[in-house]
Design a protein around this motif. Structure first.
Motif, PDB file in Angstrom:
ATOM      1  N   LEU A 253      55.280  73.948  95.043  1.00 12.55           N
ATOM      2  CA  LEU A 253      53.506  74.744  94.446  1.00 12.55           C
ATOM      3  C   LEU A 253      52.153  75.307  95.396  1.00 12.55           C
ATOM      4  CD1 LEU A 253      52.869  71.231  92.121  1.00 12.55           C
ATOM      5  CD2 LEU A 253      54.431  73.574  91.301  1.00 12.55           C
TER       6      LEU A 253
ATOM      7  N   LEU B 268      55.759  76.476  87.713  1.00 13.91           N
ATOM      8  CA  LEU B 268      54.180  76.019  88.208  1.00 13.91           C
ATOM      9  C   LEU B 268      53.962  76.988  86.595  1.00 13.91           C
ATOM     10  CD1 LEU B 268      51.931  74.583  88.542  1.00 13.91           C
ATOM     11  CD2 LEU B 268      50.959  76.430  90.171  1.00 13.91           C
TER      12      LEU B 268
ATOM     13  N   PHE C   4      39.506  83.251  98.071  1.00 13.74           N
ATOM     14  CA  PHE C   4      40.245  83.013  98.631  1.00 13.74           C
ATOM     15  C   PHE C   4      40.020  84.031 100.051  1.00 13.74           C
ATOM     16  CE2 PHE C   4      44.480  82.446 100.409  1.00 13.74           C
ATOM     17  CZ  PHE C   4      44.145  80.764 100.634  1.00 13.74           C
TER      18      PHE C   4
ATOM     19  N   ASN D 231      44.367  69.601  95.171  1.00 12.62           N
ATOM     20  CA  ASN D 231      44.343  70.893  95.317  1.00 12.62           C
ATOM     21  C   ASN D 231      44.565  71.213  96.519  1.00 12.62           C
ATOM     22  OD1 ASN D 231      42.103  70.974  96.240  1.00 12.62           O
ATOM     23  ND2 ASN D 231      40.795  71.522  94.207  1.00 12.62           N
ATOM     24  N   SER D 232      44.374  70.260  97.728  1.00  9.55           N
ATOM     25  CA  SER D 232      44.806  70.837  99.246  1.00  9.55           C
ATOM     26  C   SER D 232      45.029  70.305  99.824  1.00  9.55           C
ATOM     27  CB  SER D 232      42.758  71.480  99.053  1.00  9.55           C
ATOM     28  OG  SER D 232      42.501  71.818  98.601  1.00  9.55           O
ATOM     29  N   ILE D 233      45.454  71.242 100.734  1.00  4.70           N
ATOM     30  CA  ILE D 233      46.743  69.883 101.674  1.00  4.70           C
ATOM     31  C   ILE D 233      47.049  70.565 103.002  1.00  4.70           C
ATOM     32  CG2 ILE D 233      48.101  69.055  99.798  1.00  4.70           C
ATOM     33  CD1 ILE D 233      50.258  71.215 102.271  1.00  4.70           C
TER      34      ILE D 233
ATOM     35  N   SER E   1      39.009  73.818  99.247  1.00 11.21           N
ATOM     36  CA  SER E   1      39.723  72.649  97.564  1.00 11.21           C
ATOM     37  C   SER E   1      38.669  72.766  96.460  1.00 11.21           C
ATOM     38  CB  SER E   1      39.258  71.494  98.358  1.00 11.21           C
ATOM     39  OG  SER E   1      39.567  70.834  97.098  1.00 11.21           O
TER      40      SER E   1
ATOM     41  N   LEU F 123      38.834  73.679 104.783  1.00 10.66           N
ATOM     42  CA  LEU F 123      39.461  72.425 103.957  1.00 10.66           C
ATOM     43  C   LEU F 123      38.895  72.980 102.648  1.00 10.66           C
ATOM     44  CD1 LEU F 123      42.898  73.377 103.509  1.00 10.66           C
ATOM     45  CD2 LEU F 123      42.761  70.641 103.910  1.00 10.66           C
TER      46      LEU F 123
ATOM     47  N   ARG G 151      51.287  78.247  96.971  1.00 12.62           N
ATOM     48  CA  ARG G 151      51.390  79.213  96.789  1.00 12.62           C
ATOM     49  C   ARG G 151      50.079  80.118  97.872  1.00 12.62           C
ATOM     50  NH1 ARG G 151      55.345  81.617  94.030  1.00 12.62           N
ATOM     51  NH2 ARG G 151      56.888  79.229  93.472  1.00 12.62           N
ATOM     52  N   PHE G 152      48.977  79.488  97.460  1.00 13.07           N
ATOM     53  CA  PHE G 152      48.031  79.904  98.443  1.00 13.07           C
ATOM     54  C   PHE G 152      47.818  79.040  99.842  1.00 13.07           C
ATOM     55  CE2 PHE G 152      47.087  81.217  94.673  1.00 13.07           C
ATOM     56  CZ  PHE G 152      46.583  82.580  94.373  1.00 13.07           C
TER      57      PHE G 152
ATOM     58  N   ILE H 210      46.765  75.378  99.115  1.00 15.33           N
ATOM     59  CA  ILE H 210      45.586  75.231  97.801  1.00 15.33           C
ATOM     60  C   ILE H 210      46.076  75.131  97.114  1.00 15.33           C
ATOM     61  CG2 ILE H 210      43.364  75.304  98.853  1.00 15.33           C
ATOM     62  CD1 ILE H 210      43.016  77.793  97.328  1.00 15.33           C
ATOM     63  N   ILE H 211      46.076  74.107  95.810  1.00 16.95           N
ATOM     64  CA  ILE H 211      46.819  74.667  94.136  1.00 16.95           C
ATOM     65  C   ILE H 211      46.047  74.827  93.896  1.00 16.95           C
ATOM     66  CG2 ILE H 211      48.166  74.169  92.683  1.00 16.95           C
ATOM     67  CD1 ILE H 211      49.499  71.590  94.717  1.00 16.95           C
ATOM     68  N   PRO H 212      45.236  76.290  92.736  1.00 14.77           N
ATOM     69  CA  PRO H 212      44.438  76.267  92.364  1.00 14.77           C
ATOM     70  C   PRO H 212      44.240  75.901  90.907  1.00 14.77           C
ATOM     71  CG  PRO H 212      44.836  78.396  93.726  1.00 14.77           C
ATOM     72  CD  PRO H 212      45.502  77.696  93.635  1.00 14.77           C
ATOM     73  N   GLY H 213      43.211  75.412  90.684  1.00 15.99           N
ATOM     74  CA  GLY H 213      43.143  74.346  89.727  1.00 15.99           C
ATOM     75  C   GLY H 213      43.919  73.239  89.177  1.00 15.99           C
ATOM     76  N   GLY H 214      44.677  72.535  90.974  1.00 13.36           N
ATOM     77  CA  GLY H 214      44.244  71.223  90.789  1.00 13.36           C
ATOM     78  C   GLY H 214      45.992  70.786  90.074  1.00 13.36           C
ATOM     79  N   VAL H 215      47.031  69.708  90.523  1.00 13.59           N
ATOM     80  CA  VAL H 215      48.088  69.586  90.003  1.00 13.59           C
ATOM     81  C   VAL H 215      48.480  67.815  90.053  1.00 13.59           C
ATOM     82  CG1 VAL H 215      49.512  69.735  91.997  1.00 13.59           C
ATOM     83  CG2 VAL H 215      50.406  69.735  89.878  1.00 13.59           C
TER      84      VAL H 215
ATOM     85  N   LEU I  81      41.349  75.741  84.963  1.00 14.95           N
ATOM     86  CA  LEU I  81      42.588  75.928  84.813  1.00 14.95           C
ATOM     87  C   LEU I  81      43.180  75.226  85.034  1.00 14.95           C
ATOM     88  CD1 LEU I  81      44.605  78.947  84.910  1.00 14.95           C
ATOM     89  CD2 LEU I  81      44.267  77.486  87.642  1.00 14.95           C
ATOM     90  N   ILE I  82      44.015  74.934  83.750  1.00 11.16           N
ATOM     91  CA  ILE I  82      44.985  73.728  83.967  1.00 11.16           C
ATOM     92  C   ILE I  82      46.534  73.586  84.112  1.00 11.16           C
ATOM     93  CG2 ILE I  82      45.803  71.098  82.575  1.00 11.16           C
ATOM     94  CD1 ILE I  82      43.418  71.982  80.331  1.00 11.16           C
ATOM     95  N   ASN I  83      47.197  73.679  85.646  1.00  8.17           N
ATOM     96  CA  ASN I  83      48.291  73.391  86.192  1.00  8.17           C
ATOM     97  C   ASN I  83      49.074  72.404  85.261  1.00  8.17           C
ATOM     98  OD1 ASN I  83      47.682  75.539  87.859  1.00  8.17           O
ATOM     99  ND2 ASN I  83      46.866  74.666  89.563  1.00  8.17           N
TER     100      ASN I  83
ATOM    101  N   TRP J 275      38.229  77.830  89.975  1.00  7.87           N
ATOM    102  CA  TRP J 275      39.269  78.917  90.552  1.00  7.87           C
ATOM    103  C   TRP J 275      39.708  78.800  89.038  1.00  7.87           C
ATOM    104  CZ3 TRP J 275      41.749  81.020  94.430  1.00  7.87           C
ATOM    105  CH2 TRP J 275      43.025  82.044  94.242  1.00  7.87           C
TER     106      TRP J 275
ATOM    107  N   ALA K  18      39.223  76.628  95.083  1.00  2.00           N
ATOM    108  CA  ALA K  18      40.693  76.035  93.578  1.00  2.00           C
ATOM    109  C   ALA K  18      39.825  74.889  93.214  1.00  2.00           C
ATOM    110  CB  ALA K  18      41.731  75.165  94.977  1.00  2.00           C
ATOM    111  N   PHE K  19      38.944  74.322  93.241  1.00  2.33           N
ATOM    112  CA  PHE K  19      38.402  73.795  91.668  1.00  2.33           C
ATOM    113  C   PHE K  19      37.909  74.591  91.221  1.00  2.33           C
ATOM    114  CE2 PHE K  19      34.562  71.354  89.572  1.00  2.33           C
ATOM    115  CZ  PHE K  19      35.692  70.495  89.275  1.00  2.33           C
TER     116      PHE K  19
END
Lengths: 296, 299
Positions: B80, A109, A258, B56-58, A288, A284, B82-83, B100-105, A124-126, A294, A291-292
């Motif tokens: 992916l 990642l 977080f 970004n979240s599951i 979310s 959650l 990690r948090f 979560i995946i910060p920043g989204g994917v 942030l862009i992943n 972040w 995370a947006f």
């Protein structure tokens, strides 16, 4: 009678197909023109854009390369699994290239963010990438949404809101103010990439709004900035930027925020700054939203 | 004429359903080796195909056959998430996890593929116990979009199954993973002290996040300066003592390998403050004696 009924069904089906059958549950996909390629490593190449560096360098055997557009002279950071690995400076047109040596074969990642010359950060862009040993995996076409700041947290009814930030030079952009309805203004950034637009709020009723900016024909949007239209003008200060989940008001959303959210997860009566969607429950959805926003 | 109308109707109904299938193109699914042997460890990779939408979240609950396989951890590399809001844990034959995946994917970028690949969310580890067909199915799946609002992504889910053979000789043809028994302790990690915010209601806490590539972090234990180890979870609320003290956090992986990390928590009274008090007392006593001496001399 049955023929009439059949005709009705056919007309309905046609209507459905032509007017949005495919988009009935539209989930607004992101359309980006990112291309990923792998080239055999080991050759000598010349790196020109970004970083202000030029000349011949030996490209390592296995590497990943990211190239695209940020803002003029912006700093672009590359993170691997959340750790900063490289920072380069974009050139005066906003173009950048980052190459990072890799040593093993895996899914990794990578994340990128950029800071404009005033220190305002992008999102942030992943990019999770399949790295292949012996190849340079090149991801091109990255484009960050413009940065955005506003002068007021609350604007007096009928007053103006000043929005500033950085973008690519001479780009067509649109700025959106939204609550129930939305209002869109189009303009072009300066040749240095900066922009400043004063938005009239005369026709907008009192209430809570968000404002964001994006390039025309691009789906990636900037940060969402909240503001209200009310009775007073309340100017933004350095310590208050109204970022959801930023309880310590350091303008950064990271592991600290977080952890604070995780502490209140499932607990009653959470503090307002933690409850990102103001529904008095930490679940959650709040994670979310965090995370947006972040920044890392 | 009637036959013609019916044909047209069937044609349009066919088109209707064909177009509707696009609606649920997003999905969450498991991928795993089709065959394993008894005693073998294997991975169950949970992927998401978001159909071109940033997520970004599951939040997932996975059901599995407890009598055939046992849960033995999760792997961080290649996945992916990690948090973790709740890192993968087992309860009554179900695996619970949310993160979560910060920043989204959007998807996995693979230069060998023309399209984005599925997003590898988490890799769960299981051990085959008994011969049979073990099934993995989702009880709950929640995927949230990276839209700043936490909107749920409409999707479908697909489980999977694995044939467990009672084979002594490992066949080369079997598409199984290597033995993943974890002998390495978790990586070293740091503890961060989180002071309460001014006028805030969030208490004094410590934050820690260990990583274990072999089998994942199963649990944390904390020792606050005495011999008692208590269960802990980051963030962990702690109290501030009168004097500073050392706190140790121990991170365990699923094979009971552990890694320690320490932090000194400052107390309400610092050693410097005690020294100042001590010097002041000495100074007062000395001053008192001096005054008393001068007074006696004056008499």
């Amino acid at each position: 009678m049955s023929n009439y009924f059949l005709k009705k069904i056919i007309i309905f089906s046609l209507f459905f197909l032509l007017l949005g059958g495919r988009n009935l549950y539209a989930q607004s996909p992101v359309t980006e023109t990112i291309s990923v390629s792998a080239i055999v490593a080991g050759e000598t190449v010349v790196v020109t854009p970004g970083g202000g560096s030029s000349g011949s360098i030996i490209i390592p055997e296995t590497a990943v390369r990211f190239s695209g557009q940020a803002y003029p002279n912006a700093l672009v950071s590359l993170l691997k699994q959340g750790q900063v690995k490289a920072i380069v400076k974009a050139n005066k047109f906003g173009d950048f290239t980052i190459t990072l040596e890799e040593d093993y074969d895996s899914n990794t990642l990578f994340s990128l963010f950029t800071e404009d010359v005033l220190g305002n950060r992008s999102f942030l862009i992943n990019y999770p990438i399949v790295v292949q040993v012996g190849f340079i995996t090149h991801l091109s076409g990255i484009r960050f949404a413009p940065t955005i700041t506003t002068d007021k947290a609350e604007a007096r009814f009928g007053d103006y809101l000043t929005v500033t930030g950085y973008a690519l030079p001479k780009m067509e952009m649109e700025i959106t103010i939204k609550n129930v309805e939305k209002k869109i203004f189009s303009f072009i950034s300066s040749k240095e990439g900066s922009y400043k637009i004063v938005l009239p709020l005369a026709l907008l009723p009192e209430g809570d709004y968000v404002v964001f900016i994006k390039y025309i024909n691009d789906n990636r949007i900037s940060k969402l900035i909240k503001f209200a239209i009310g009775e007073l003008n309340i100017f933004n200060t350095e310590i208050s930027l109204n970022i959801p989940g930023d309880c310590n008001a350091d303008k950064i959303i990271n592991l600290i925020d977080f952890s604070v959210l995780a502490f209140w997860y499932g607990k009653d009566n959470p503090p307002l700054c933690v409850d990102t969607n103001k529904d008095n429950i930490i679940n959650l959805i709040d994670f979310s939203i965090l995370a947006f926003y972040w920044t890392g | 004429m009637k036959y013609f109308s019916k044909t047209i109707l069937i044609f349009f109904l066919f088109l209707f359903f064909l177009s509707s299938t696009k609606v649920f193109a997003a999905n969450v699914f498991v991928s795993l080796s089709p065959v394993v042997n008894v005693g073998e460890n294997f991975e169950v990779l949970i992927n998401a195909n978001s159909d071109g939408i940033l997520i970004n979240s599951i939040n997932l609950i996975l059901d599995y056959n407890q009598d055939l396989v046992s849960f033995s951890g999760y792997k961080n590399d290649d996945a992916l998430i990690r948090f973790w809001v709740d890192s993968p844990y087992e309860k009554n034959g179900n695996i619970y996890m949310s993160g979560i995946i910060p920043g989204g994917v959007l998807g996995l970028y693979d230069p060998n593929k023309k399209e984005l690949g599925a997003i590898p969310l988490v890799s769960l580890l299981f051990t085959a116990k008994k011969e049979g067909i073990a099934t993995f199915s989702f009880i709950k799946t929640e995927i949230l979009k990276h839209d700043g609002k936490g909107t749920e992504l409409i999707h479908k889910e697909n489980g999977g199954e694995v044939i467990i053979r009672n084979s002594i000789i490992k066949s080369d043809n079997l598409n199984t993973k290597d033995d993943v028994s974890d002998k390495e302790k978790p990586e070293s990690f740091e503890i961060t002290l989180l002071e309460p915010f001014v006028f805030g209601r969030t208490p004094l806490m410590i934050v820690f996040r260990a990583n274990d590539n072999g089998s994942g972090i199963k649990e944390y234990k904390i020792n606050e300066g005495n011999s008692v180890w208590k269960n802990a979870k980051s963030p962990q609320q702690i109290s501030r003592g009168i004097f500073s003290r050392d706190i140790t956090v121990r991170a365990f992986d699923f094979y009971d390998n552990f890694q320690d990390s320490n932090i000194r928590i400052p107390g309400l009274i610092s050693p410097q403050f005690l020294w100042i008090i001590f010097i002041l007392i000495i100074f007062c006593i000395w001053g008192y004696k001096m005054i008393k001496y001068k007074y006696e001399m004056s008499l």
